[in-house]
Design a protein around this motif. Sequence first.
Motif, PDB file in Angstrom:
ATOM      1  N   SER A   1      17.571  -3.211   2.350  1.00 52.45           N
ATOM      2  CA  SER A   1      19.019  -3.258   2.547  1.00 52.45           C
ATOM      3  C   SER A   1      19.492  -4.676   2.835  1.00 52.45           C
ATOM      4  O   SER A   1      20.532  -5.113   2.317  1.00 52.45           O
ATOM      5  CB  SER A   1      19.400  -2.324   3.700  1.00 52.45           C
ATOM      6  OG  SER A   1      20.767  -2.441   4.009  1.00 52.45           O
ATOM      7  N   LEU A   2      18.740  -5.397   3.656  1.00 53.14           N
ATOM      8  CA  LEU A   2      19.152  -6.742   4.059  1.00 53.14           C
ATOM      9  C   LEU A   2      19.146  -7.714   2.896  1.00 53.14           C
ATOM     10  O   LEU A   2      20.070  -8.529   2.739  1.00 53.14           O
ATOM     11  CB  LEU A   2      18.228  -7.249   5.175  1.00 53.14           C
ATOM     12  CG  LEU A   2      18.517  -8.650   5.722  1.00 53.14           C
ATOM     13  CD1 LEU A   2      19.895  -8.695   6.379  1.00 53.14           C
ATOM     14  CD2 LEU A   2      17.437  -9.070   6.716  1.00 53.14           C
ATOM     15  N   PHE A   3      18.123  -7.622   2.032  1.00 51.22           N
ATOM     16  CA  PHE A   3      17.962  -8.614   0.966  1.00 51.22           C
ATOM     17  C   PHE A   3      18.254  -8.044  -0.421  1.00 51.22           C
ATOM     18  O   PHE A   3      18.097  -8.758  -1.413  1.00 51.22           O
ATOM     19  CB  PHE A   3      16.542  -9.173   0.979  1.00 51.22           C
ATOM     20  CG  PHE A   3      16.222  -9.933   2.234  1.00 51.22           C
ATOM     21  CD1 PHE A   3      16.745 -11.193   2.457  1.00 51.22           C
ATOM     22  CD2 PHE A   3      15.406  -9.376   3.206  1.00 51.22           C
ATOM     23  CE1 PHE A   3      16.453 -11.900   3.616  1.00 51.22           C
ATOM     24  CE2 PHE A   3      15.113 -10.067   4.371  1.00 51.22           C
ATOM     25  CZ  PHE A   3      15.634 -11.323   4.577  1.00 51.22           C
ATOM     26  N   GLY A   4      18.663  -6.792  -0.477  1.00 50.23           N
ATOM     27  CA  GLY A   4      18.939  -6.201  -1.785  1.00 50.23           C
ATOM     28  C   GLY A   4      17.707  -6.160  -2.651  1.00 50.23           C
ATOM     29  O   GLY A   4      17.747  -6.526  -3.834  1.00 50.23           O
ATOM     30  N   ILE A   5      16.600  -5.703  -2.088  1.00 53.72           N
ATOM     31  CA  ILE A   5      15.309  -5.750  -2.775  1.00 53.72           C
ATOM     32  C   ILE A   5      15.028  -4.414  -3.437  1.00 53.72           C
ATOM     33  O   ILE A   5      15.280  -3.349  -2.867  1.00 53.72           O
ATOM     34  CB  ILE A   5      14.178  -6.071  -1.781  1.00 53.72           C
ATOM     35  CG1 ILE A   5      14.424  -7.447  -1.186  1.00 53.72           C
ATOM     36  CG2 ILE A   5      12.821  -6.015  -2.446  1.00 53.72           C
ATOM     37  CD1 ILE A   5      13.545  -7.730  -0.010  1.00 53.72           C
ATOM     38  N   LEU A   6      14.498  -4.497  -4.618  1.00 50.99           N
ATOM     39  CA  LEU A   6      14.046  -3.299  -5.316  1.00 50.99           C
ATOM     40  C   LEU A   6      12.520  -3.297  -5.282  1.00 50.99           C
ATOM     41  O   LEU A   6      11.859  -3.862  -6.158  1.00 50.99           O
ATOM     42  CB  LEU A   6      14.563  -3.291  -6.756  1.00 50.99           C
ATOM     43  CG  LEU A   6      14.237  -2.041  -7.575  1.00 50.99           C
ATOM     44  CD1 LEU A   6      14.808  -0.800  -6.910  1.00 50.99           C
ATOM     45  CD2 LEU A   6      14.765  -2.181  -8.982  1.00 50.99           C
ATOM     46  N   SER A   7      11.972  -2.670  -4.290  1.00 52.57           N
ATOM     47  CA  SER A   7      10.515  -2.636  -4.137  1.00 52.57           C
ATOM     48  C   SER A   7       9.925  -1.506  -4.970  1.00 52.57           C
ATOM     49  O   SER A   7      10.632  -0.628  -5.472  1.00 52.57           O
ATOM     50  CB  SER A   7      10.145  -2.428  -2.669  1.00 52.57           C
ATOM     51  OG  SER A   7      10.588  -1.162  -2.225  1.00 52.57           O
ATOM     52  N   ASP A   8       8.601  -1.539  -5.115  1.00 49.91           N
ATOM     53  CA  ASP A   8       7.921  -0.466  -5.837  1.00 49.91           C
ATOM     54  C   ASP A   8       8.155   0.882  -5.153  1.00 49.91           C
ATOM     55  O   ASP A   8       8.318   1.909  -5.821  1.00 49.91           O
ATOM     56  CB  ASP A   8       6.422  -0.758  -5.919  1.00 49.91           C
ATOM     57  CG  ASP A   8       6.117  -1.911  -6.854  1.00 49.91           C
ATOM     58  OD1 ASP A   8       7.037  -2.337  -7.584  1.00 49.91           O
ATOM     59  OD2 ASP A   8       4.971  -2.386  -6.866  1.00 49.91           O
ATOM     60  N   MET A   9       8.172   0.862  -3.825  1.00 47.53           N
ATOM     61  CA  MET A   9       8.412   2.101  -3.094  1.00 47.53           C
ATOM     62  C   MET A   9       9.808   2.650  -3.401  1.00 47.53           C
ATOM     63  O   MET A   9       9.989   3.858  -3.622  1.00 47.53           O
ATOM     64  CB  MET A   9       8.260   1.858  -1.596  1.00 47.53           C
ATOM     65  CG  MET A   9       8.382   3.124  -0.756  1.00 47.53           C
ATOM     66  SD  MET A   9       8.381   2.772   1.009  1.00 47.53           S
ATOM     67  CE  MET A   9       6.802   1.991   1.193  1.00 47.53           C
ATOM     68  N   ARG A  10      10.773   1.764  -3.431  1.00 45.62           N
ATOM     69  CA  ARG A  10      12.144   2.176  -3.735  1.00 45.62           C
ATOM     70  C   ARG A  10      12.248   2.686  -5.170  1.00 45.62           C
ATOM     71  O   ARG A  10      12.940   3.676  -5.448  1.00 45.62           O
ATOM     72  CB  ARG A  10      13.081   0.981  -3.524  1.00 45.62           C
ATOM     73  CG  ARG A  10      14.526   1.223  -3.875  1.00 45.62           C
ATOM     74  CD  ARG A  10      15.165   2.188  -2.928  1.00 45.62           C
ATOM     75  NE  ARG A  10      16.606   2.280  -3.167  1.00 45.62           N
ATOM     76  CZ  ARG A  10      17.323   3.376  -3.010  1.00 45.62           C
ATOM     77  NH1 ARG A  10      16.738   4.494  -2.601  1.00 45.62           N
ATOM     78  NH2 ARG A  10      18.617   3.367  -3.236  1.00 45.62           N
ATOM     79  N   LEU A  11      11.540   2.038  -6.083  1.00 44.80           N
ATOM     80  CA  LEU A  11      11.546   2.484  -7.477  1.00 44.80           C
ATOM     81  C   LEU A  11      10.950   3.881  -7.606  1.00 44.80           C
ATOM     82  O   LEU A  11      11.465   4.715  -8.364  1.00 44.80           O
ATOM     83  CB  LEU A  11      10.758   1.487  -8.346  1.00 44.80           C
ATOM     84  CG  LEU A  11      11.450   0.164  -8.661  1.00 44.80           C
ATOM     85  CD1 LEU A  11      10.495  -0.785  -9.339  1.00 44.80           C
ATOM     86  CD2 LEU A  11      12.681   0.400  -9.545  1.00 44.80           C
ATOM     87  N   VAL A  12       9.866   4.117  -6.867  1.00 47.87           N
ATOM     88  CA  VAL A  12       9.244   5.445  -6.913  1.00 47.87           C
ATOM     89  C   VAL A  12      10.225   6.499  -6.405  1.00 47.87           C
ATOM     90  O   VAL A  12      10.336   7.607  -6.961  1.00 47.87           O
ATOM     91  CB  VAL A  12       7.940   5.451  -6.093  1.00 47.87           C
ATOM     92  CG1 VAL A  12       7.409   6.871  -5.942  1.00 47.87           C
ATOM     93  CG2 VAL A  12       6.892   4.578  -6.762  1.00 47.87           C
ATOM     94  N   GLU A  13      10.953   6.153  -5.344  1.00 53.53           N
ATOM     95  CA  GLU A  13      11.948   7.096  -4.823  1.00 53.53           C
ATOM     96  C   GLU A  13      13.039   7.364  -5.849  1.00 53.53           C
ATOM     97  O   GLU A  13      13.503   8.504  -6.026  1.00 53.53           O
ATOM     98  CB  GLU A  13      12.558   6.531  -3.543  1.00 53.53           C
ATOM     99  CG  GLU A  13      11.601   6.493  -2.365  1.00 53.53           C
ATOM    100  CD  GLU A  13      12.225   5.832  -1.147  1.00 53.53           C
ATOM    101  OE1 GLU A  13      13.328   5.280  -1.285  1.00 53.53           O
ATOM    102  OE2 GLU A  13      11.601   5.871  -0.074  1.00 53.53           O
TER     103      GLU A  13
END
Length: 705
Positions: A470-482
């Motif tokens: 949320s702070l850095f607007g990051i699209l992590s692998d975990m977020r992608l999986v979700e």
Amino acid sequence: MLQSLRNLLNRFSFAVLSAAVLVLAAVLAFAVMLGSVRDETYDIRLFQLANETIRAPKTVEDPVKTEEERERAASEITPVYDFDEEAAKNRSALVTSIFDFAIEAKGDPKPDDKEAVSNAPAKQLVILKDKLSHLGDKEASFSLDDDMLNGLIKADKKDLEAARDAVSAIVKRAMEQPVRENELAEAKAETERLIGKAPIPGSLADAAAAIGRESIIANDTPDEVKTEERISQAKASVEPTRILQGQVIVQEGQIIDREVYRQLELAGLLNEQSSSRPAAGLALFTGLIFWFIYRHFKRVEQPDRVKKKWLSIVLVIYFLVLIAMRLMAGLEKDFDMTIAYAFPTALVPLLVRLLADRKLALIMTVLVAVTGGLVLHEGYSSVINMEFALYMLFGGLAGYYLIQEDGRRSSILATSLGVSVVNGVYILFHMLMLSSQLEVHELAVYMAAALASGLLSGALTIGTMPFFESLFGILSDMRLVELSNPNHPLLKKILTETPGTYHHSVMVANLSDAACEAIGANGLLARVGSYYHDIGKTVRPAFFIENQMNGVNPHDSLPPEKSRDIIVAHASDGAAILKEHKMPEELVDIARQHHGTSLLKFFFVKAKETQPGVPEDSYRYPGPKPQTREIAVISIADSCEAAVRSMKAPTPEKIENLVWAIIRDKMNDGQFDECDLSFKELKQVGAVICTTLNGIFHNRIEYPE
């Protein structure tokens, strides 16, 4: 507010921004770590009682004690003596010469020369003195008075010869034994005693005793050079006396005498001895830490926007961990290392790996381990606690190598258990290497700390990931999986409102994922982006052919410019929908850019039939063109899947020709000009898409009714 800050940061180039930010970060890190290296001092006066037990914070040499030990070792060295083996022979020869001179001086006077006979003793005495003066032994010549010399002259020749042989033998035996300066008087007395017992006529007794006594000299003399060498060696062999780190200098309630005060002063524990050297050393240490970070980012080949984000992530994580270390170190005055072993060793590599970059995660693992060795140490351990630094390093490396690419929560949990195992193995190694007895309860406590370290690493990673995303607007692998979960509201919207588009998106996702993996791009991002790339079609589902179930095409009754606007709008509509639902910027870019500025050929040709002069640009998507390799691959896969689906009786040859035709058309149209997709990678993408499409649209057996 966060968006305003991001906009402000985007105005500066990464080179300028990184240098300024890292300098500021180094200053802050120095301030946080300063308390870990600053020596504790005490307000102490001579002859007062110590208020507490004071230990040496570091090992220092005690020069006073060292010098005392060296002097003691030197005093125990016996002098080296040099025995003159020729002295016995020489002194015996000297005795023989004296008596022989006396015999020669007597001579044989002529019997008819009465005057010569009467004057012979006087002349003989002169001759004897002259001979003795040439001996070169002043001591012997000066020690014999005239009475003794006259006794030698008047003695019979046989008596002289007998006395000569007796005294010479006695002197030789005496000088064959070592005679030192402090033993000289005793040796002379013993020689004189032995001569007194020898068969020597009484008239010669005094002269013989004097000659024998004066012939004895010191023949075992000190060798100053060799003695000094031995003393130097003895001093050099003395190990410096040290006040050892952790050694008790003064017990609570003990009187501080001059010796204790001197040791306290030597250890730098007095208030007036505050030194700036630890702070200077910490400044160098901190400078090295952030210099390595700077050099790493200088080599990273990523857009400035990405590098700024990664740098921000690294600094936030580093300072959070550093502050946590300082808080843990301050839990009690005498820090207990058992608590430190519960620190989450793999937290930094897991977070940096999932949020930023694998190589960056590796260097941060090393730097945080070294920092932990400096900050988390017992009060009397070394400047850097190497045991704990290695513990942090091995735990961090375990997390780095065990974490899976997808970043699922189950994967993070499994990784945390693996980290606990590695931590436990390291603790066993450390315990077994110690010479002290290993207690079962002590081992159990350390193993519990190792397990807690691994579990905390996983739990904190899962717990803090949403905060960083949320702070850095990051699209992590975990977020992608979700986001790839079919139960996601937007995916449900696509499935229920545009089922044809949903199936098409799934097919594009399979193609894009395989192609991106082949060229080293982010396959997971391409897959998830493909799921959402056509979400704009949910605004007007019936105007897209894959959703037309009843065979009626509304475009048949619309002018081409109206159809154009509807088709083109699905890209901007999709981006708007994704933004409205606060989806990651990367997915918004995929929705907006997956058609680039490509031409709507069907409606352009249809428009030219009624308006021959219609400009081609008016029937192009607004763009922008694909900015990343992932979006370019999705663009190719999207066009190829739709084109192959429309083919009748597709064969491998037809599919291959069509795929390469689409890729050439997009390349000639300049759709890949703004992304770093090479010709080699385009060939790999085309080959993978052909293989995958052949597997999907292969010939099937026609079953009988």
